[in-house]
Design an enzyme around this catalytic site. Structure first.
Site, PDB file in Angstrom:
ATOM      1  N   ASN A  75      43.034  49.661  48.767  1.00  0.00           N
ATOM      2  CA  ASN A  75      44.275  50.194  48.191  1.00  0.00           C
ATOM      3  C   ASN A  75      44.075  51.591  47.642  1.00  0.00           C
ATOM      4  OD1 ASN A  75      44.783  50.402  45.016  1.00  0.00           O
ATOM      5  ND2 ASN A  75      43.113  48.970  45.406  1.00  0.00           N
ATOM      6  N   ALA A  76      45.174  52.327  47.573  1.00  0.00           N
ATOM      7  CA  ALA A  76      45.166  53.667  46.970  1.00  0.00           C
ATOM      8  C   ALA A  76      46.550  53.891  46.375  1.00  0.00           C
ATOM      9  CB  ALA A  76      44.854  54.725  48.022  1.00  0.00           C
ATOM     10  N   GLY A  78      47.480  54.931  43.308  1.00  0.00           N
ATOM     11  CA  GLY A  78      47.642  56.214  42.611  1.00  0.00           C
ATOM     12  C   GLY A  78      48.371  56.115  41.287  1.00  0.00           C
ATOM     13  N   ASN A 132      42.386  51.702  30.872  1.00  0.00           N
ATOM     14  CA  ASN A 132      41.940  51.931  32.241  1.00  0.00           C
ATOM     15  C   ASN A 132      41.229  53.281  32.293  1.00  0.00           C
ATOM     16  OD1 ASN A 132      41.587  52.397  34.929  1.00  0.00           O
ATOM     17  ND2 ASN A 132      43.728  52.160  35.508  1.00  0.00           N
ATOM     18  N   CYS A 135      40.531  55.978  36.234  1.00  0.00           N
ATOM     19  CA  CYS A 135      41.337  56.916  37.008  1.00  0.00           C
ATOM     20  C   CYS A 135      40.644  58.285  37.007  1.00  0.00           C
ATOM     21  CB  CYS A 135      42.749  57.016  36.445  1.00  0.00           C
ATOM     22  SG  CYS A 135      42.830  57.788  34.840  1.00  0.00           S
ATOM     23  N   LYS A 171      38.361  48.522  30.174  1.00  0.00           N
ATOM     24  CA  LYS A 171      38.102  48.095  31.551  1.00  0.00           C
ATOM     25  C   LYS A 171      37.103  49.057  32.190  1.00  0.00           C
ATOM     26  CE  LYS A 171      40.411  46.684  35.757  1.00  0.00           C
ATOM     27  NZ  LYS A 171      41.691  46.499  36.424  1.00  0.00           N
ATOM     28  N   ILE A 197      35.705  43.975  36.524  1.00  0.00           N
ATOM     29  CA  ILE A 197      35.544  45.417  36.675  1.00  0.00           C
ATOM     30  C   ILE A 197      36.758  45.999  37.380  1.00  0.00           C
ATOM     31  CG2 ILE A 197      33.017  45.549  36.805  1.00  0.00           C
ATOM     32  CD1 ILE A 197      33.355  45.315  39.868  1.00  0.00           C
ATOM     33  N   ASN A 198      36.846  47.304  37.390  1.00  0.00           N
ATOM     34  CA  ASN A 198      37.896  47.947  38.187  1.00  0.00           C
ATOM     35  C   ASN A 198      37.429  48.069  39.644  1.00  0.00           C
ATOM     36  OD1 ASN A 198      40.218  49.490  38.954  1.00  0.00           O
ATOM     37  ND2 ASN A 198      40.401  50.102  36.819  1.00  0.00           N
ATOM     38  N   THR A 199      38.190  48.771  40.428  1.00  0.00           N
ATOM     39  CA  THR A 199      37.926  48.805  41.877  1.00  0.00           C
ATOM     40  C   THR A 199      36.650  49.558  42.236  1.00  0.00           C
ATOM     41  OG1 THR A 199      39.550  50.537  41.846  1.00  0.00           O
ATOM     42  CG2 THR A 199      40.224  48.467  42.764  1.00  0.00           C
TER      43      THR A 199
END
Ligand SMILES: Cc1cc2nc3c(=O)[nH]c(=O)nc-3n(C[C@H](O)[C@H](O)[C@H](O)COP(=O)(O)O)c2cc1C
Length: 223
Positions: A75-76, A78, A132, A135, A171, A197-199
């Site tokens: 995924n992306a 955004g 988050n 990013c 996160k 975890i995040n991506t």
């Protein structure tokens, strides 16, 4: 999405939290879905919102999801979101959640001051905030992301802890060599819990037919 590995059984702030947690950005992204899931799914303990920033954000141009094999997607998105003021209006309608479910509002910001602002707007309608830090829009001059730096993780976490009285969950990104040190920096800044975890790292997806890059995506979901 919802899996056994996300089962929680803990005290977060004043609430006992038992059951599964939804992750940010998948399914529980709008107020009506959040309320419906809180009402209908007894096994849920924590419902996490989509990540919300200060201003409305369109996110990436589609395609934002692609399936690269039978068992995995990229995924992306955004960080598409309506902005904190509009989202606060949505949350006002559903907070507190039915059945005592814990509402964990995910937030992001490109400076500590911006993150504080978002935290203050959304805290009155949240049981906790998830930060988050994955990013790629950290303060200019500091490199790719907040979650890759101990110093920035400390600074941004503390900035939020200084302005809210609800639990703060940090996160973490897996795209670092020192995730333990980053977690400790979050803890020493006052984080109440860690979300892992995040991506996983960015990757180019080449369309098999056109041979062109169609999506600069992150590995997110394995089924
Ligand atoms: C479509 C999509 C949107 C996402 N949006 C967010 C988001 O807004 N904020 C965030 O912190 N993580 C976001 N994530 C990451 C997930 O919350 C989760 O951390 C990630 O999928 C790894 O968990 P898993 O291994 O259970 O898939 C998103 C993931 C996907 C697939």
């Amino acid at each position: 999405m919802i899996g056994t590995e996300k089962t929680v059984n803990m005290k977060l702030g004043k609430k006992e939290v038992k059951g599964f947690a939804t992750v940010s950005g998948i399914c529980t992204t709008t107020a009506d879905v959040i309320r419906l899931w809180a009402k209908k799914i007894p096994q849920l303990g924590i419902i996490t919102t989509k990540s919300i920033g200060k201003d409305p954000k369109e996110g990436n141009v589609e395609p934002i999801i692609c399936q690269v094999s039978k068992r995995s997607f990229r995924n992306a998105v955004g960080l598409a979101n309506p902005g904190c003021e509009a989202f606060a209006e949505e949350l006002k309608e559903i907070y507190p959640l039915p059945n005592g479910k814990f509402l964990l509002t995910s937030i992001f910001g490109k400076t500590a001051e911006e993150l504080q602002y978002v935290a203050k707007v959304l805290a009155p309608y949240s049981d906790g905030l998830e930060l988050n830090f994955s990013c790629p829009h950290a303060e200019s001059g500091y490199g790719s992301s907040i979650g890759s730096s101990k110093e920035l993780t400390y600074k941004f976490t503390k900035a939020v802890k200084d302005v809210v009285n609800i639990p703060v969950v940090v996160k973490l990104t897996p795209n670092v060599d020192n995730i333990g040190e980053i977690a400790k920096a979050a803890e020493s800044a006052g984080a109440d819990a860690i979300s892992a975890i995040n991506t996983y790292k960015p990757e180019e997806f080449i369309d098999p037919y056109t041979k062109k890059v169609t999506l600069l995506a992150v590995l997110a979901v394995k089924i």
